[in-house]
Design a protein around this motif. Structure first.
Motif, PDB file in Angstrom:
ATOM      1  N   THR A   1       0.824  -1.205   0.000  1.00  0.00           N
ATOM      2  CA  THR A   1       0.000   0.000   0.000  1.00  0.00           C
ATOM      3  C   THR A   1       0.857   1.254   0.000  1.00  0.00           C
ATOM      4  N   VAL A   2       1.849   1.268   0.872  1.00  0.00           N
ATOM      5  CA  VAL A   2       2.673   2.474   0.986  1.00  0.00           C
ATOM      6  C   VAL A   2       3.471   2.693  -0.296  1.00  0.00           C
ATOM      7  N   LEU A   3       4.133   1.639  -0.778  1.00  0.00           N
ATOM      8  CA  LEU A   3       5.019   1.839  -1.919  1.00  0.00           C
ATOM      9  C   LEU A   3       4.262   2.120  -3.207  1.00  0.00           C
ATOM     10  N   ARG A   4       3.056   1.551  -3.320  1.00  0.00           N
ATOM     11  CA  ARG A   4       2.327   1.793  -4.562  1.00  0.00           C
ATOM     12  C   ARG A   4       1.766   3.203  -4.616  1.00  0.00           C
ATOM     13  N   ASN A   5       1.584   3.815  -3.469  1.00  0.00           N
ATOM     14  CA  ASN A   5       0.968   5.139  -3.452  1.00  0.00           C
ATOM     15  C   ASN A   5       1.956   6.256  -3.192  1.00  0.00           C
ATOM     16  N   THR A   6       3.242   5.909  -3.165  1.00  0.00           N
ATOM     17  CA  THR A   6       4.266   6.941  -3.014  1.00  0.00           C
ATOM     18  C   THR A   6       4.870   7.225  -4.381  1.00  0.00           C
TER      19      THR A   6
END
Lengths: 285, 214
Positions: free
Chosen positions: B56-61
């Protein structure tokens, strides 16, 4: 328990449960250790000193960040505004009956999809001497527009063939078939994918940072490298990153909501082919 | 006289830099992606949560922000590595999230019976996943994995702005020599096209081989 997990393991019995609990605790321990180490390093390198967080108290700094955010959203807005018609136009081009139109559209779409976005942005910025924002918007439009063109095309092709045939049989012309029959049906299947692609566009606005467009990340860097505040790099990341992640998550949720709604609606037979048509946004990110 | 022949070595070094960066990051991304995908389908809840958080974090950063954090942030922790390593870290972690999601969707395409059969033979979770499910998922995953790798190759362009030698960055040196700017970029574009076409050819080949064995 989802289907996918039940394919890999049974509903655990008491022994397995105990084992899983052990693994779980071990994993938690490792994760906690890593987080603890990061927090230790944060304190060790004195990231929570007052001086490093002080800049956020100033109105000027807050305004700088807000202006950056506004610029990010502005670039995103223009991109969405241009990329959607661009995509529609070239999707129509690729579906055209005229060979030349089809070829030209294919070459354009394939080229802009294969090129790194940053190369296009730099080209427009350096060679065409466009102002940073328009260079960014133009690059984003070309790239995302091309991806959207493929999404539109796949969506239209995914509408059952009989729909088109029936429309022709009723005596509608090509344009009418497209506008009244195919596009409205394809729309429902495509909408979540389109929104997901917009998430990609939103993330990519941060490339403007590299061509000195004064967007959100640029504002962050300006504050982060300020010696007066003792280089408050980590605090800036702690402020900037959640905002980006939040914006993207909101859009992703919107996409998911659209998808659920499309599936729930009883008339939404056209909503099914989303996955079948291979309608996934480019993993460019 | 000709941009390409005059600056052959600059272009060549840039191209090699991009190629090398792509290969090393791809290795990291694939390794991490497999591990995190394993976490995401595992019966152990904390691992699953970790996998979900990672993706979640890496895909939305934005990748730029990730570069920003790694290249400028890690030195704040007194971690100083060569820029190339920083670039590989940023690109590898970012891409691993997409690899993970691709693998996970691939796992979903494997018939449930395969997993059940493996378990009834007494294989453990790791064995089921590694020996039965993933080798089959691999088939349906080759094509989307190809797109992820192409995206990675294209994303390496960002590294050039953080002082890593790669293809896009060559425009600066060549531009200073006073060549026509359009032609300077044409050869850069050709370089990227060669790379992306090569990757897609490679994955097409893989896909065909997998299809034959079906």
């Amino acid at each position: 328990m989802t289907v996918e997990s039940s394919a890999l393991y049974d509903v655990p019995g008491p022994k397995a449960l105990a084992r899983h609990r052990l693994y779980g605790w071990l994993a938690l321990l490792v994760i906690a250790a890593v987080i603890g180490w990061v927090v230790y390093m944060l304190f060790h390198t004195q990231q929570f000193t007052y001086q490093k967080w002080m800049p956020f108290e100033y109105k000027g700094v807050q305004e700088l960040l807000l202006r950056g955010l506004a610029n990010t959203l502005k670039a995103f807005g223009w991109t969405a505004l241009f990329a959607l018609p661009f995509g529609a136009l070239f999707a129509a081009g690729r579906l055209s009956d005229h060979r030349v139109v089809r070829w030209v559209s294919t070459v354009v779409v394939e080229f802009f999809r294969a090129m790194p976005l940053l190369v296009m942005i730099f080209f427009i910025f350096v060679a065409l001497k466009a102002p940073p924002m328009w260079a960014l918007v133009a690059g984003l439009t070309l790239y995302n527009g091309s991806v959207l063109a493929e999404v539109f095309r796949a969506g239209v092709l995914a509408v059952p063939k009989g729909q088109r045939e029936a429309a022709y049989a009723l005596g509608l012309r090509k344009t009418q078939v497209m506008a009244y029959v195919l596009v409205p049906q394809a729309n429902r299947a495509m909408l979540p994918t389109i929104v997901s692609q917009l998430v990609v566009a939103l993330k990519d606005t941060s490339l403007g940072f590299l061509i000195t467009y004064e967007e959100f990340l640029h504002a962050g860097k300006l504050i982060a490298t300020n010696l007066d505040y003792d280089l408050p790099f980590i605090p800036v990341v702690m402020v900037v990153a959640p905002v980006y992640i939040g914006m993207c998550l909101l859009l992703s949720w919107f996409a998911k909501w659209l998808e659920r709604r499309g599936r729930r609606s009883p008339k939404a037979k056209g909503g099914a082919p989303v996955a079948a048509a291979g309608l996934t946004p480019d993993p460019q990110g | 006289m000709n941009v390409l022949t005059d600056n052959w070595s600059t272009y060549w070094h840039g191209f090699l830099g991009t190629l090398w960066l792509t290969l090393v990051s791809a290795a990291l991304a694939l390794g991490l992606g497999v591990v995190v995908a394993g976490f995401r389908v595992s019966p152990v809840r904390p691992l699953r949560a970790f996998g979900t958080g990672w993706v979640t974090v890496l895909r939305n950063t934005p990748l730029t922000l990730l570069f920003f954090i790694v290249v400028l942030g890690l030195p704040r922790f007194d971690i100083t590595l060569p820029f190339f390593t920083f670039a590989v870290l940023a690109l590898g972690c970012y891409t691993s999230a997409f690899v993970c999601e691709t693998l996970r969707s691939g796992v979903n395409t494997v018939p449930v019976g395969q997993g059940e059969a493996a378990r009834s033979l007494g294989l453990t979770f790791t064995q089921t996943l590694g020996l039965v499910i993933l080798p089959q998922a691999y088939r349906s995953v080759v094509a989307p994995l190809g797109s992820v790798m192409i995206a990675l190759a294209k994303n390496t362009a960002i590294a050039g702005s953080f002082s890593v030698v790669e293809l896009l960055g060559t425009y600066r040196t060549i531009n200073e020599l006073g060549y026509g700017i359009v032609w300077t970029f044409v050869w850069i574009a050709v370089g990227y096209l060669i790379l992306t076409l090569a990757i897609s050819a490679l994955f097409n080949l893989l896909e065909r081989r997998v299809a034959v064995s079906r």
